[in-house]
Design a protein around this motif. Structure first.
Motif, PDB file in Angstrom:
ATOM      1  N   ASN A  31      21.062   9.560  49.742  1.00 58.24           N
ATOM      2  CA  ASN A  31      21.274   9.534  48.301  1.00 58.24           C
ATOM      3  C   ASN A  31      21.013   8.150  47.732  1.00 58.24           C
ATOM      4  O   ASN A  31      21.529   7.159  48.246  1.00 58.24           O
ATOM      5  CB  ASN A  31      22.713   9.925  47.982  1.00 58.24           C
ATOM      6  N   VAL A  32      20.225   8.113  46.670  1.00 53.76           N
ATOM      7  CA  VAL A  32      19.924   6.834  46.070  1.00 53.76           C
ATOM      8  C   VAL A  32      20.742   6.653  44.798  1.00 53.76           C
ATOM      9  O   VAL A  32      20.869   7.580  44.002  1.00 53.76           O
ATOM     10  CB  VAL A  32      18.423   6.712  45.752  1.00 53.76           C
ATOM     11  N   LEU A  33      21.328   5.446  44.672  1.00 59.31           N
ATOM     12  CA  LEU A  33      22.016   5.070  43.439  1.00 59.31           C
ATOM     13  C   LEU A  33      21.059   4.146  42.698  1.00 59.31           C
ATOM     14  O   LEU A  33      20.785   3.039  43.161  1.00 59.31           O
ATOM     15  CB  LEU A  33      23.267   4.271  43.763  1.00 59.31           C
ATOM     16  N   LEU A  34      20.539   4.603  41.575  1.00 56.97           N
ATOM     17  CA  LEU A  34      19.567   3.797  40.850  1.00 56.97           C
ATOM     18  C   LEU A  34      20.198   3.255  39.581  1.00 56.97           C
ATOM     19  O   LEU A  34      20.786   4.011  38.808  1.00 56.97           O
ATOM     20  CB  LEU A  34      18.342   4.657  40.524  1.00 56.97           C
ATOM     21  N   GLY A  35      20.064   1.955  39.369  1.00 56.96           N
ATOM     22  CA  GLY A  35      20.620   1.353  38.157  1.00 56.96           C
ATOM     23  C   GLY A  35      20.220  -0.094  38.080  1.00 56.96           C
ATOM     24  O   GLY A  35      19.865  -0.699  39.089  1.00 56.96           O
ATOM     25  N   HIS A  36      20.282  -0.663  36.883  1.00 57.24           N
ATOM     26  CA  HIS A  36      19.952  -2.067  36.726  1.00 57.24           C
ATOM     27  C   HIS A  36      21.020  -2.926  37.375  1.00 57.24           C
ATOM     28  O   HIS A  36      22.079  -2.429  37.737  1.00 57.24           O
ATOM     29  CB  HIS A  36      19.874  -2.431  35.234  1.00 57.24           C
ATOM     30  N   THR A  37      20.754  -4.220  37.463  1.00 61.57           N
ATOM     31  CA  THR A  37      21.759  -5.170  37.918  1.00 61.57           C
ATOM     32  C   THR A  37      22.985  -5.041  37.002  1.00 61.57           C
ATOM     33  O   THR A  37      22.828  -4.847  35.800  1.00 61.57           O
ATOM     34  CB  THR A  37      21.201  -6.602  37.814  1.00 61.57           C
ATOM     35  N   LEU A  38      24.179  -5.116  37.579  1.00 60.79           N
ATOM     36  CA  LEU A  38      25.443  -5.009  36.842  1.00 60.79           C
ATOM     37  C   LEU A  38      25.716  -3.616  36.276  1.00 60.79           C
ATOM     38  O   LEU A  38      26.547  -3.452  35.403  1.00 60.79           O
ATOM     39  CB  LEU A  38      25.511  -6.024  35.689  1.00 60.79           C
ATOM     40  N   ALA A 198      10.817   7.408  46.828  1.00 63.90           N
ATOM     41  CA  ALA A 198      10.331   7.390  48.206  1.00 63.90           C
ATOM     42  C   ALA A 198      11.423   7.769  49.191  1.00 63.90           C
ATOM     43  O   ALA A 198      11.160   8.372  50.222  1.00 63.90           O
ATOM     44  CB  ALA A 198       9.798   6.000  48.531  1.00 63.90           C
ATOM     45  N   LEU A 199      12.672   7.399  48.894  1.00 64.27           N
ATOM     46  CA  LEU A 199      13.739   7.532  49.878  1.00 64.27           C
ATOM     47  C   LEU A 199      14.686   8.701  49.644  1.00 64.27           C
ATOM     48  O   LEU A 199      15.133   9.345  50.573  1.00 64.27           O
ATOM     49  CB  LEU A 199      14.600   6.278  49.849  1.00 64.27           C
ATOM     50  N   GLY A 200      15.030   8.923  48.387  1.00 62.08           N
ATOM     51  CA  GLY A 200      16.196   9.735  48.118  1.00 62.08           C
ATOM     52  C   GLY A 200      15.951  11.228  48.144  1.00 62.08           C
ATOM     53  O   GLY A 200      15.018  11.728  47.522  1.00 62.08           O
ATOM     54  N   ASP A 201      16.831  11.926  48.875  1.00 65.90           N
ATOM     55  CA  ASP A 201      16.883  13.373  48.689  1.00 65.90           C
ATOM     56  C   ASP A 201      17.439  13.614  47.291  1.00 65.90           C
ATOM     57  O   ASP A 201      16.966  14.452  46.559  1.00 65.90           O
ATOM     58  CB  ASP A 201      17.813  14.010  49.719  1.00 65.90           C
ATOM     59  N   THR A 202      18.477  12.836  46.979  1.00 68.79           N
ATOM     60  CA  THR A 202      19.014  12.939  45.630  1.00 68.79           C
ATOM     61  C   THR A 202      19.022  11.556  45.003  1.00 68.79           C
ATOM     62  O   THR A 202      19.053  10.545  45.701  1.00 68.79           O
ATOM     63  CB  THR A 202      20.467  13.470  45.620  1.00 68.79           C
ATOM     64  N   THR A 203      18.983  11.549  43.687  1.00 67.59           N
ATOM     65  CA  THR A 203      19.072  10.285  42.963  1.00 67.59           C
ATOM     66  C   THR A 203      20.184  10.397  41.933  1.00 67.59           C
ATOM     67  O   THR A 203      20.304  11.417  41.267  1.00 67.59           O
ATOM     68  CB  THR A 203      17.747   9.958  42.256  1.00 67.59           C
ATOM     69  N   THR A 204      20.995   9.332  41.875  1.00 70.52           N
ATOM     70  CA  THR A 204      22.038   9.264  40.857  1.00 70.52           C
ATOM     71  C   THR A 204      21.713   8.076  39.968  1.00 70.52           C
ATOM     72  O   THR A 204      21.535   6.973  40.465  1.00 70.52           O
ATOM     73  CB  THR A 204      23.412   9.062  41.518  1.00 70.52           C
ATOM     74  N   LEU A 205      21.609   8.338  38.679  1.00 71.50           N
ATOM     75  CA  LEU A 205      21.292   7.261  37.753  1.00 71.50           C
ATOM     76  C   LEU A 205      22.579   6.679  37.211  1.00 71.50           C
ATOM     77  O   LEU A 205      23.451   7.408  36.729  1.00 71.50           O
ATOM     78  CB  LEU A 205      20.432   7.783  36.599  1.00 71.50           C
ATOM     79  N   LEU A 206      22.704   5.362  37.315  1.00 72.76           N
ATOM     80  CA  LEU A 206      23.912   4.690  36.901  1.00 72.76           C
ATOM     81  C   LEU A 206      23.560   3.686  35.808  1.00 72.76           C
ATOM     82  O   LEU A 206      22.639   2.888  35.964  1.00 72.76           O
ATOM     83  CB  LEU A 206      24.504   3.965  38.112  1.00 72.76           C
TER      84      LEU A 206
END
Lengths: 362, 288
Positions: A31-38, A198-206
């Motif tokens: 699972n990928v956690l995608l978000g900007h810095t902070l 490329a990596l995530g089965d799932t992606t969570t946008l934060l």
């Protein structure tokens, strides 16, 4: 193993770091956690690990409430942006340290260390010390230490940021393989949309401590529920234009285009039109492409691609073009947006229309 | 390779050379010059070669005070280094406690040497000193002016009181430089407090400890003022360390040639031991 977060809140000194986060991650998934810095990625991971406790909400591991179980009593491991290894221990001892703390038998320790080391291709470095290794090898050692103990939950906090491009690609591919056969929950935090795809089965946008959207990576990418989600998941971010639908016309600035048939179901109202940089082109793809006259701003050339920044009185657009192109600054140019690639968001930022068929990656 | 030689560059070095010559080389060479002569007066001196050196090296006076000196310096290191580490480890990492601790720790460092000596001379007295009086009251026969062991312990405690802060402050700065993620990683690994100390803190403290050990060794090896004020080297010669022996010889007996030879030996001993410490402590780096 599965990990569930229920309405997690975390406030530090009056500042809300994580707000009402709910998430469910399945066993054996990456699972990928995608978000900007902070944006709260690290904070959320610390909560998942049990390094911090949430102010409210519950953390469940395999259906069992773990909210207030301290990290020392959980079976988690973590890899950091910095290369964290014990400086006075050899690579072998570094990798073996979690197993020794778990009081495993010696032959078992040797077997597992060697197995993990060969998986990460550092078996020839077992006798060395961390500072005798390159950055990539140090991070592989740290990863081996995280993987060797068969944790229920493995957390990666931007582990590839400090590595050069080639090593990053290589390790990324390997990680995907490593987790295919494992029964653990892997969580990987990153700021790069490409890594999520490329990596995530799932992606969570934060975003600013809130979970915008979570789901299978492709689905999240193809159907971002909100404007924020669409901007976050794409590099360069999606281009936006204020538009209005009036009868059978699409008004963009002072120009009126015939309303594309894909958008016929939209009511008369102002909207925001989203166009991914990679979908814009310098030549029309179909008869009904939206055409804009723009002036060239900057052309960033990186390797085999060009990011072209163009603008007119009202709009600024970024185009992601394959190949290397050279443009004279301020020269006049025509930009085409294919109608079947348009995203439409309403005034509140909610998705009203997304392209129906899958398209190439941004 | 053709190199252009330009000797004008030497001119740029000249000012520094002159400065170093006046501040270090000339005084040192004066001492070297004295050390090979027997001096009775300004116009009454004889060249004696290495006689002072061979005499001194066989002199029990020097041997005894050298032994005492080593005993003192190693006791100081054995107490101050671990104690400094322990203090640094138990200091708060954030909040109001940080400046409070830092100020309290720096206080002893700001007190002049002879004042330190005087403080302990008074506080250790059996009649009016708080410690001395209290010890005698609870039945311990303590008198640093008459009992060599008491004198030794008092000098040691005085040095520990004066200088442990330096070690603690150095270690504290070293500990603060360790990124938080190391501790986090250790918690996730379920490492014990001892393991955190042994495998994270101690290796990361190595460089500051090296500085602390060298500073404390050199300083304690040259100690003069405090024991001079506190005990005057007594009782007998029990707390007479090298520098005091040297001063007696040079100023007390006006034995300039012998004192000069002594100074050179003293200087070389410090240099040698410091070098040994340095090599020993940096050498382990190759393995780790």
């Amino acid at each position: 193993m599965s990990l569930t977060l229920e309405n997690i809140d975390r406030t530090v000194r009056g500042e809300r770091h994580i707000a009402d986060a709910s998430l469910s991650l399945a066993s054996g998934s990456f699972n990928v956690l995608l978000g900007h810095t902070l944006s709260g990625k690290t904070t959320l991971m610390r909560l998942m690990a049990g390094l911090d406790s949430p102010n409210s909400g519950r953390v469940l591991l395999n259906g069992q409430v773990m909210t207030d179980v301290p990290v020392r009593k959980r079976n988690v491991s973590m890899v950091y942006q910095q290369f964290i290894n014990y400086p006075t221990l050899s690579v072998f001892d570094n990798i073996a340290s979690p197993l020794r703390l778990a009081k495993l038998a010696k032959p078992e320790i040797v077997r597992r260390v060697e197995e993990t080391a060969s998986m990460l291709r550092i078996e020839h470095l077992l006798g060395r010390y961390p500072q005798e290794l390159s950055g990539g090898q140090q991070q592989r050692t740290a990863m081996a230490r995280a993987l060797v103990k068969d944790a229920d939950l493995v957390l990666f906090d931007e582990p590839l940021v400090n590595l050069d491009y080639k090593l990053r690609e290589e390790l990324r591919l390997e990680m995907r393989k490593l987790f295919r056969t494992r029964n653990t929950v892997a969580v990987y935090a990153t700021t790069e949309p490409a890594e999520a795809l490329a990596l995530g089965d799932t992606t969570t946008l934060l975003h600013e401590g809130r979970i915008l959207q979570s789901g299978p990576s492709d689905a999240v990418f193809h159907r971002p529920e909100t404007l924020e989600a669409a901007s976050l998941f794409g590099e360069p971010p999606i281009n936006l234009m204020e538009v209005e639908v009036r009868g059978s016309e699409l008004l963009i600035g002072s120009t009126a285009f015939p309303l594309p048939r894909q958008l016929e179901s939209l009511d008369d109202a102002p909207y925001r039109l989203g166009m991914r940089p990679s979908h814009l082109g310098l030549a029309p793809v179909g008869d009904d492409d939206l055409e804009f006259r723009m002036a060239v701003g900057v052309a960033e050339i990186s390797g085999s691609e060009t990011f072209l920044h163009v603008n007119n009185d009202v709009h600024e657009l970024v185009l992601h073009l394959g190949g290397i192109h050279d443009f004279a600054v301020d020269s006049e140019i025509r930009v085409y947006a294919p109608c079947h690639k348009l995203f439409v968001f309403d005034a509140d930022g909610d998705l009203m229309h997304a392209p129906s068929q899958p398209f190439s990656r941004a | 390779m053709d190199k252009i030689h330009n000797n004008k560059a030497w001119l740029l070095v000249l000012p520094v050379f002159a400065l170093v010559a006046f501040s270090a080389i000339v005084p040192l060479m004066t001492v070297v010059n004295y050390s090979v002569q027997d001096i009775f007066g300004p116009n009454n001196r004889y060249f004696v070669g290495t006689e002072w050196f061979s005499q001194l090296l066989r002199d029990p006076l020097l041997h005894n005070s050298l032994l005492r000196q080593f005993g003192f310096s190693f006791s100081v290191l054995a107490i101050e280094i671990p104690l400094g580490i322990v203090i640094a480890l138990s200091m708060p990492r954030r909040g109001l406690g940080v400046p409070t601790c830092l100020i309290l720790l720096s206080l002893p460092l700001l007190i002049p040497w002879n004042v330190v000596g005087t403080i302990w001379q008074i506080i250790g007295r059996g009649d009016i000193g708080l410690y001395g009086w209290a010890l005698n009251e609870v039945g311990i026969d303590y008198n640093y002016a008459a009992n060599p062991t008491d004198a030794w312990i008092t000098v040691l405690i005085m040095d520990v009181w004066h200088w442990t802060s330096l070690v603690a402050l150095l270690c504290y700065s070293g500990l603060r430089a360790i990124p938080d993620v190391y501790y986090q990683a250790a918690r996730i690994d379920r490492a014990s407090h001892w393991a955190v100390f042994r495998y994270i803190q101690l290796p990361k403290l190595k460089n500051v400890l090296l500085i602390a050990v060298m500073l404390r060794f050199m300083d304690s090896f040259m100690i003069y003022t405090e024991p001079f004020v506190l005990t005057g080297g007594g009782p007998g010669t029990s707390t007479t360390f090298l520098s005091q022996t040297l001063t007696k010889m040079a100023v007390g007996q006006f034995d300039i040639g012998r004192a000069a030879a002594f100074s050179l030996i003293y200087f070389l001993i410090i240099l040698l031991v410091t070098w040994l410490f340095y090599t020993a402590m940096t050498h382990t780096d190759d393995k780790a």
